[in-house]
Design a protein around this motif. Structure first.
Motif, PDB file in Angstrom:
ATOM      1  N   ASP A 126      -9.573   1.904  -1.470  1.00  0.00           N
ATOM      2  CA  ASP A 126     -10.528   2.733  -1.934  1.00  0.00           C
ATOM      3  C   ASP A 126     -10.452   2.136  -3.584  1.00  0.00           C
ATOM      4  OD1 ASP A 126     -11.459   4.530  -0.273  1.00  0.00           O
ATOM      5  OD2 ASP A 126     -10.041   5.952  -0.606  1.00  0.00           O
ATOM      6  N   ILE A 127      -9.404   1.824  -4.194  1.00  0.00           N
ATOM      7  CA  ILE A 127      -9.516   1.294  -5.608  1.00  0.00           C
ATOM      8  C   ILE A 127     -10.449  -0.010  -5.581  1.00  0.00           C
ATOM      9  CG2 ILE A 127      -7.900  -0.123  -7.196  1.00  0.00           C
ATOM     10  CD1 ILE A 127      -5.980   2.009  -6.574  1.00  0.00           C
ATOM     11  N   LEU A 128     -10.238  -0.855  -4.536  1.00  0.00           N
ATOM     12  CA  LEU A 128     -11.106  -2.210  -4.804  1.00  0.00           C
ATOM     13  C   LEU A 128     -12.569  -1.698  -4.554  1.00  0.00           C
ATOM     14  CD1 LEU A 128      -9.406  -4.770  -2.119  1.00  0.00           C
ATOM     15  CD2 LEU A 128      -9.919  -4.854  -4.650  1.00  0.00           C
ATOM     16  N   THR A 129     -13.003  -0.577  -3.774  1.00  0.00           N
ATOM     17  CA  THR A 129     -14.027  -0.244  -3.523  1.00  0.00           C
ATOM     18  C   THR A 129     -14.830   0.387  -4.861  1.00  0.00           C
ATOM     19  OG1 THR A 129     -13.714   0.048  -1.333  1.00  0.00           O
ATOM     20  CG2 THR A 129     -15.798   0.741  -1.988  1.00  0.00           C
ATOM     21  N   LEU A 130     -14.195   1.255  -5.432  1.00  0.00           N
ATOM     22  CA  LEU A 130     -14.469   1.771  -6.636  1.00  0.00           C
ATOM     23  C   LEU A 130     -14.570   0.758  -7.691  1.00  0.00           C
ATOM     24  CD1 LEU A 130     -12.268   5.199  -6.637  1.00  0.00           C
ATOM     25  CD2 LEU A 130     -14.825   5.166  -6.791  1.00  0.00           C
ATOM     26  N   ALA A 131     -13.712  -0.010  -7.912  1.00  0.00           N
ATOM     27  CA  ALA A 131     -13.782  -1.077  -8.992  1.00  0.00           C
ATOM     28  C   ALA A 131     -14.948  -1.814  -8.666  1.00  0.00           C
ATOM     29  CB  ALA A 131     -12.491  -1.942  -8.891  1.00  0.00           C
ATOM     30  N   ASP A 143     -25.683   2.029  -9.765  1.00  0.00           N
ATOM     31  CA  ASP A 143     -24.368   2.754  -9.510  1.00  0.00           C
ATOM     32  C   ASP A 143     -24.681   3.657  -8.113  1.00  0.00           C
ATOM     33  OD1 ASP A 143     -26.295   4.837 -10.327  1.00  0.00           O
ATOM     34  OD2 ASP A 143     -24.871   6.163 -11.212  1.00  0.00           O
ATOM     35  N   TRP A 144     -23.765   3.939  -7.640  1.00  0.00           N
ATOM     36  CA  TRP A 144     -23.742   4.878  -6.319  1.00  0.00           C
ATOM     37  C   TRP A 144     -22.533   5.603  -6.069  1.00  0.00           C
ATOM     38  CZ3 TRP A 144     -23.514  -0.528  -6.454  1.00  0.00           C
ATOM     39  CH2 TRP A 144     -22.325  -0.829  -5.898  1.00  0.00           C
ATOM     40  N   LYS A 145     -22.749   6.654  -5.168  1.00  0.00           N
ATOM     41  CA  LYS A 145     -21.478   7.724  -4.927  1.00  0.00           C
ATOM     42  C   LYS A 145     -20.629   6.936  -3.724  1.00  0.00           C
ATOM     43  CE  LYS A 145     -23.529  12.060  -6.161  1.00  0.00           C
ATOM     44  NZ  LYS A 145     -23.911  13.489  -5.526  1.00  0.00           N
ATOM     45  N   VAL A 146     -19.655   6.586  -4.063  1.00  0.00           N
ATOM     46  CA  VAL A 146     -18.791   5.676  -3.333  1.00  0.00           C
ATOM     47  C   VAL A 146     -18.132   6.426  -2.119  1.00  0.00           C
ATOM     48  CG1 VAL A 146     -16.874   4.192  -2.991  1.00  0.00           C
ATOM     49  CG2 VAL A 146     -18.405   4.272  -5.037  1.00  0.00           C
ATOM     50  N   PRO A 147     -18.474   6.254  -0.949  1.00  0.00           N
ATOM     51  CA  PRO A 147     -17.640   6.999   0.438  1.00  0.00           C
ATOM     52  C   PRO A 147     -16.286   6.644   0.051  1.00  0.00           C
ATOM     53  CG  PRO A 147     -19.845   6.002   1.147  1.00  0.00           C
ATOM     54  CD  PRO A 147     -19.364   5.424  -0.213  1.00  0.00           C
ATOM     55  N   LEU A 148     -15.206   7.558   0.370  1.00  0.00           N
ATOM     56  CA  LEU A 148     -13.941   7.425  -0.125  1.00  0.00           C
ATOM     57  C   LEU A 148     -13.013   8.165   1.132  1.00  0.00           C
ATOM     58  CD1 LEU A 148     -13.825   8.115  -3.859  1.00  0.00           C
ATOM     59  CD2 LEU A 148     -13.596   5.842  -2.613  1.00  0.00           C
ATOM     60  N   GLY A 149     -11.867   7.579   1.074  1.00  0.00           N
ATOM     61  CA  GLY A 149     -10.986   8.126   2.180  1.00  0.00           C
ATOM     62  C   GLY A 149     -10.429   6.872   3.065  1.00  0.00           C
ATOM     63  N   ARG A 150     -10.566   5.564   2.752  1.00  0.00           N
ATOM     64  CA  ARG A 150      -9.948   4.360   3.235  1.00  0.00           C
ATOM     65  C   ARG A 150      -8.423   4.622   3.217  1.00  0.00           C
ATOM     66  NH1 ARG A 150     -13.916   3.569   0.357  1.00  0.00           N
ATOM     67  NH2 ARG A 150     -15.726   2.508   1.065  1.00  0.00           N
ATOM     68  N   ARG A 151      -7.868   3.816   4.212  1.00  0.00           N
ATOM     69  CA  ARG A 151      -6.443   3.712   4.215  1.00  0.00           C
ATOM     70  C   ARG A 151      -6.346   2.205   4.307  1.00  0.00           C
ATOM     71  NH1 ARG A 151      -3.020   8.260   5.150  1.00  0.00           N
ATOM     72  NH2 ARG A 151      -1.562   6.724   6.425  1.00  0.00           N
ATOM     73  N   ASP A 152      -4.846   1.792   3.818  1.00  0.00           N
ATOM     74  CA  ASP A 152      -4.679   0.326   3.621  1.00  0.00           C
ATOM     75  C   ASP A 152      -3.838  -0.138   4.926  1.00  0.00           C
ATOM     76  OD1 ASP A 152      -5.325   0.532   0.905  1.00  0.00           O
ATOM     77  OD2 ASP A 152      -3.208   1.280   0.404  1.00  0.00           O
ATOM     78  N   SER A 153      -4.213  -1.423   5.212  1.00  0.00           N
ATOM     79  CA  SER A 153      -3.596  -2.083   6.391  1.00  0.00           C
ATOM     80  C   SER A 153      -2.189  -2.493   6.085  1.00  0.00           C
ATOM     81  CB  SER A 153      -4.321  -3.318   6.660  1.00  0.00           C
ATOM     82  OG  SER A 153      -3.823  -4.186   5.596  1.00  0.00           O
ATOM     83  N   LEU A 154      -1.635  -2.599   7.442  1.00  0.00           N
ATOM     84  CA  LEU A 154      -0.156  -2.894   7.422  1.00  0.00           C
ATOM     85  C   LEU A 154      -0.088  -4.268   7.634  1.00  0.00           C
ATOM     86  CD1 LEU A 154       0.927  -0.222   9.747  1.00  0.00           C
ATOM     87  CD2 LEU A 154       1.216  -0.105   7.277  1.00  0.00           C
TER      88      LEU A 154
END
Length: 354
Positions: A126-131, A143-154
């Protein structure tokens, strides 16, 4: 949306069409995902990116490229940020990424600031997407409203990075194939290529166009002759690997000029100019439309960036929220976080086709 290396020949790889990577069917992304758990996350990310961009204006384009390079490899899961470990082969050493990714330390700085405010809540994905969205705005783009709620891969996937990331010398057919693997269509291809409205590339990626296109001993005929001479001044044959602006008119601004440049044969990379100079291509009217109306381009760029940001996301209980973006959590506790930093090469600025 690198973006988007070694030399052009070292970059040459075959795009393997593994089947379209679908958007996650169970994804529950929502712009208000952190409303209660980390309400200041957007302003925290913006502050870090803005401060860095004041010192390094190129960083805005680099962060968009970093997001692109993440999403095109097993989805938008921050896998590109993972360092080598005993069990992980980092994507950072894949041919399109090696010695070229920029912004890794910036993401770590953002993560540190976010963790201080909201520990264990916001994913690196989500940090990457927001940045990326914030970089668009700071660069004068939409600008746009960024959909959030991603989780990080293992895990990461270097082989897939070598296969999926398009190269600067791709023709239109190969570009379309690379995007189709991700579930992205022709309009997405043209809109996301518009990320080359700002940023820089190294001379290595255009030398063949300037001096020996397709082994002919002549320049690429799709290059404007005046622009050709200007590029040769910056990039002498056998000379230093200098940086050159993607857009010679407004090099640090997101605008429609990128597409106007294509219309007059001033696309920097072969993969740029292919969008307009491929005979009969269905990309030509899209380029014309974006060139004539900046709002149309901005609307399409916004839609395609959101679409790209939804590729293969992990949600719910899948993946994890990393404590440190360069390592999965079970590894994070084994290292001294203060000593960990992603190395950024002195050869920054090299690119894929996006």
């Amino acid at each position: 949306m690198k973006s988007f290396h070694l030399t052009v020949t070292a970059l040459c790889c075959v795009v393997v069409v593994l089947g379209v990577l679908p958007l996650s069917l169970d994804a529950q992304l929502d712009p208000s995902f952190y409303r209660d758990t980390c309400p200041r996350v957007h302003s925290i990310v913006r502050e870090v990116v803005r401060n860095v961009s004041k010192k390094d204006p190129r960083m805005l384009a680099s962060l968009i490229r970093l997001h692109f390079h993440d999403c095109f490899v097993q989805g938008c899961d921050a896998s590109v940020l993972l360092n080598n470990t005993a069990t992980i082969e980092s994507e950072q050493q894949a041919l399109p990424n090696n010695n070229s990714l920029r912004g890794l330390d910036v993401v770590n700085d953002i993560k540190t600031a976010v963790e201080k405010a909201c520990p264990g809540v916001v994913s690196c994905a989500d940090i990457l997407t927001l940045a990326s969205e914030i970089s668009s705005v700071l660069g004068g783009g939409p600008d746009w409203k960024v959909p959030l709620g991603r989780r990080d891969s293992l895990t990461a996937n270097r082989n897939l990075a070598n296969q999926n990331l398009p190269a600067p010398f791709f023709n239109l057919s190969r570009l379309k194939s690379a995007f189709a693997v991700q579930g992205l269509d022709t309009t997405d291809l043209v809109a996301l290529s518009g990320a080359h409205t700002f940023g820089r590339a190294h001379c290595n990626f255009i030398l063949d166009r300037l001096y020996n296109f397709s082994g002919t001993g002549k320049p690429d005929p799709t290059l404007d002759t005046t622009y050709l001479q200007q590029l040769r001044q910056i990039c002498p044959n056998g000379g230093p690997n200098n940086l050159v602006n993607f857009d010679p008119v407004t090099p640090d601004k997101i605008d429609r000029v990128y597409f106007s440049n294509l219309q007059v044969k001033k696309g920097l990379l072969q993969s740029d100019q292919e969008l307009f100079s491929t005979p009969g291509a269905d990309t030509i009217p899209i380029v014309n439309r974006f060139s004539s109306d900046q709002k149309v381009f901005f609307d399409a760029f916004e839609a395609s960036m959101i679409k790209m940001g939804n590729i293969g996301v992990l949600t719910g209980k899948k993946g994890e929220i990393r404590k440190h973006c360069n390592f999965v959590n079970k590894k994070s506790v084994e290292v001294d976080i203060a000593s960990v930093a992603s190395e950024e090469s002195s050869t920054e600025g090299m690119v894929t086709s996006i």
